[in-house]
Scaffold this active site. Structure first.
Site, PDB file in Angstrom:
ATOM      1  N   HIS A 209     -67.612   0.336 -83.026  1.00 58.32           N
ATOM      2  CA  HIS A 209     -66.387   0.275 -82.458  1.00 58.32           C
ATOM      3  C   HIS A 209     -66.144  -1.172 -81.712  1.00 58.32           C
ATOM      4  CE1 HIS A 209     -63.482   1.422 -79.007  1.00 58.32           C
ATOM      5  NE2 HIS A 209     -62.979   1.663 -79.869  1.00 58.32           N
ATOM      6  N   LYS A 211     -65.762  -5.300 -81.471  1.00 60.44           N
ATOM      7  CA  LYS A 211     -64.803  -6.342 -81.803  1.00 60.44           C
ATOM      8  C   LYS A 211     -65.580  -7.586 -81.374  1.00 60.44           C
ATOM      9  CE  LYS A 211     -61.880  -2.580 -80.871  1.00 60.44           C
ATOM     10  NZ  LYS A 211     -62.313  -1.283 -80.095  1.00 60.44           N
ATOM     11  N   ASP A 216     -68.064 -20.775 -85.382  1.00 60.23           N
ATOM     12  CA  ASP A 216     -69.101 -21.976 -85.744  1.00 60.23           C
ATOM     13  C   ASP A 216     -70.134 -21.870 -84.650  1.00 60.23           C
ATOM     14  OD1 ASP A 216     -67.960 -22.908 -87.850  1.00 60.23           O
ATOM     15  OD2 ASP A 216     -66.510 -24.444 -86.361  1.00 60.23           O
ATOM     16  N   HIS A 382     -54.479   0.233 -73.471  1.00 63.79           N
ATOM     17  CA  HIS A 382     -55.860   0.359 -74.347  1.00 63.79           C
ATOM     18  C   HIS A 382     -56.905  -0.613 -73.781  1.00 63.79           C
ATOM     19  CE1 HIS A 382     -58.175  -0.268 -78.278  1.00 63.79           C
ATOM     20  NE2 HIS A 382     -58.063   0.819 -78.202  1.00 63.79           N
ATOM     21  N   LYS A 384     -60.009  -2.169 -71.787  1.00 66.53           N
ATOM     22  CA  LYS A 384     -61.136  -1.931 -71.139  1.00 66.53           C
ATOM     23  C   LYS A 384     -61.937  -2.859 -70.101  1.00 66.53           C
ATOM     24  CE  LYS A 384     -61.041  -0.434 -75.799  1.00 66.53           C
ATOM     25  NZ  LYS A 384     -60.387   0.849 -75.869  1.00 66.53           N
ATOM     26  N   ASP A 389     -66.239  -6.100 -56.807  1.00 68.14           N
ATOM     27  CA  ASP A 389     -66.277  -6.736 -55.743  1.00 68.14           C
ATOM     28  C   ASP A 389     -65.231  -8.252 -55.959  1.00 68.14           C
ATOM     29  OD1 ASP A 389     -68.006  -4.917 -54.640  1.00 68.14           O
ATOM     30  OD2 ASP A 389     -69.805  -6.190 -54.643  1.00 68.14           O
TER      31      ASP A 389
END
Length: 464
Positions: A209, A211, A216, A382, A384, A389
């Site tokens: 899952h 990404k 470079d 969607h 995440k 703090d």
């Protein structure tokens, strides 16, 4: 079929059910999962044997969790004194120990809000690559955005850039072979992530899952966005699509390279090139947090629990799937009892009905425990994101569900930096302003059968 043959088939099914039940007792990660599978396999093996074959295993076998030690070659050229760390990193020593690598200082961070900004930045960075591109997505579609990605990859390969692409075989099940063949013909090394070894061959659980994009060896990207027109908000009914990506430059990019390299070597047997990550003039401290079913511990759940337990002022969470396990649920409740401002942002629209039903029941329990839960109104959420703090934020691919806690390969960047945390706080404040607070009436006033469906959906928490 004669009675004797039918009797023999039933006996074989029960014998196989008994053997599978023994395996479930020995290997299930939770007592609830062990009880559920064991009862089903013993009482109804004709119904449960096939699902157990595909969904029963919770440990990815044969994979060496290579995210704990960056390759020496990625550190070449990083001579000199290490950039100073933010003192706030000390609160997350448990997370650093869990990852078995330290926080690193000297990062530049850029928050990329929603698909247009994120893909403009990522495709622009790829188009400027001179030496090497490492590209990994859970989903790649053969649509307008997918073809934009394909063109950039082919152009860079034609220019002599070494291009490596990983995509998940289940997440990208709709990607036509033609798309892959065109990239290979143009000099792009591309593979699907698959279990591919006999011990995992039948498993649907273990999805990559992550990404990850590394350009470079100098610029890295992590977040929640996959490659498809829906991530640009172009596909109703979930549009507009709300998501976030993070760009970072600095020494932690070497850790992103190493993560990609471990996955690539699992599939191909050989590592991709790992380039030195040059120093920057940034001041943020960062730790790449990786988790997966090959880990000896439940890294995803422990990461969230440790971060929440470190909070003293606020915990703001944004997640599309709110199915916390006991450890994370307890950490959130304890934070409320410490007087911490705990808020959770979840979608108002479902993309997976069963998960949405279970999330609604968990949201009800959270509200009763004093946690403030909000539903994002404009479109599908969607994103995440985690804010702790006034100095800490994390952006990545981890959801608050069992799949991210223990079944999927995931990645996030945990950053300790007041300026970046302030950016994330401003972003989340804008999100909360477009959200509706949930109260107990959402559950209590729901039709009875709908509430029953929520409780039934929650029974599947270990698989959601």
């Amino acid at each position: 079929m004669t009675a004797s043959v039918l009797t023999a088939c039933i006996a074989v099914a029960h014998l196989l059910g008994l053997l599978a039940a023994m395996h479930a007792v020995m290997h299930a990660r939770t007592p609830q999962g062990a009880i559920g599978w064991t009862l089903g396999l013993l009482l109804l093996p004709y119904v449960t044997l096939l699902p157990y074959l595909y969904l029963g295993s919770s440990r990815f076998l044969g994979y060496r969790a290579g995210h704990h030690a960056p390759a020496a070659s990625t550190q070449a050229g990083a001579a000199g004194a290490a950039p100073p760390l933010d003192p706030g990193c000390e609160r997350y020593a448990a997370i650093s120990a869990l990852q078995r690598r330290p926080f690193r200082g000297g990062h530049r961070l850029r928050l990329l809000i929603d698909g247009e900004a994120a893909f403009d930045a990522m495709l622009g960075a790829m188009a400027a690559a001179k030496h090497c591109l490492l590209v990994q997505f859970f989903i790649i579609h053969d649509d307008t955005l997918g073809r934009r990605l394909q063109r950039v990859l082919l152009e860079r390969a034609a220019a002599g850039v070494r291009v490596y692409v990983l995509f998940d075989g289940i997440g990208s099940h709709a990607l036509p072979q033609r798309y892959v063949d065109e990239l290979r013909a143009g000099g792009v090394a591309i593979h699907r992530f698959a279990t591919h070894r006999w011990r995992n061959r039948f498993q649907l659980n273990f999805r990559n899952h992550r990404k990850i994009l590394v350009v470079d060896g100098a610029r890295g990207f992590v977040g929640g966005l996959n490659v498809g027109d829906e991530y640009l908000g172009l596909k109703p009914p979930l549009a507009p699509w709300r998501d976030t990506q993070l760009e970072l430059a600095g020494p932690a990019v070497a850790d992103l390279q190493q993560l990609f390299a471990a996955d690539w070597q699992w599939i191909t047997g050989a590592p991709p090139p790992l380039l030195a990550s040059p120093p920057t003039d940034g001041e943020a401290s960062a730790l790449v947090v990786a988790s997966g079913p090959a880990d000896p511990q439940e890294t995803g759940s422990l990461f969230f629990a440790a971060a929440i337990n470190a909070a003293r002022q606020r915990v703001w969470l944004s997640t599309p799937y709110f199915v916390p396990d006991h450890a994370v649920r307890a950490a959130l409740q304890l934070a409320v009892l410490r007087g911490v401002d705990v808020r959770v942002l979840i979608p108002a629209r479902p993309d997976h009905r069963t998960v949405f039903l279970a999330s609604t029941l968990h949201a009800y329990a959270a509200v009763r425990a004093g946690i403030r839960v909000f539903r994002y109104q404009p479109g599908f959420l969607h994103q995440k994101a985690l804010l702790i703090d006034r100095d800490t934020a994390a952006i990545g691919s981890l959801n608050l569900d069992s799949r991210s806690f223990r079944l999927n390969f995931e990645v996030a960047a945990l950053a300790v930096d007041h300026a970046f945390a302030a950016e994330v706080a401003a972003m989340l404040n804008a999100d909360f302003a477009r959200a509706r607070a949930i109260d107990e009436r959402e559950y209590r006033e729901a039709p009875y059968l709908h509430r029953v469906a929520m409780h039934v959906a929650r029974l599947f928490d270990p698989l959601l």
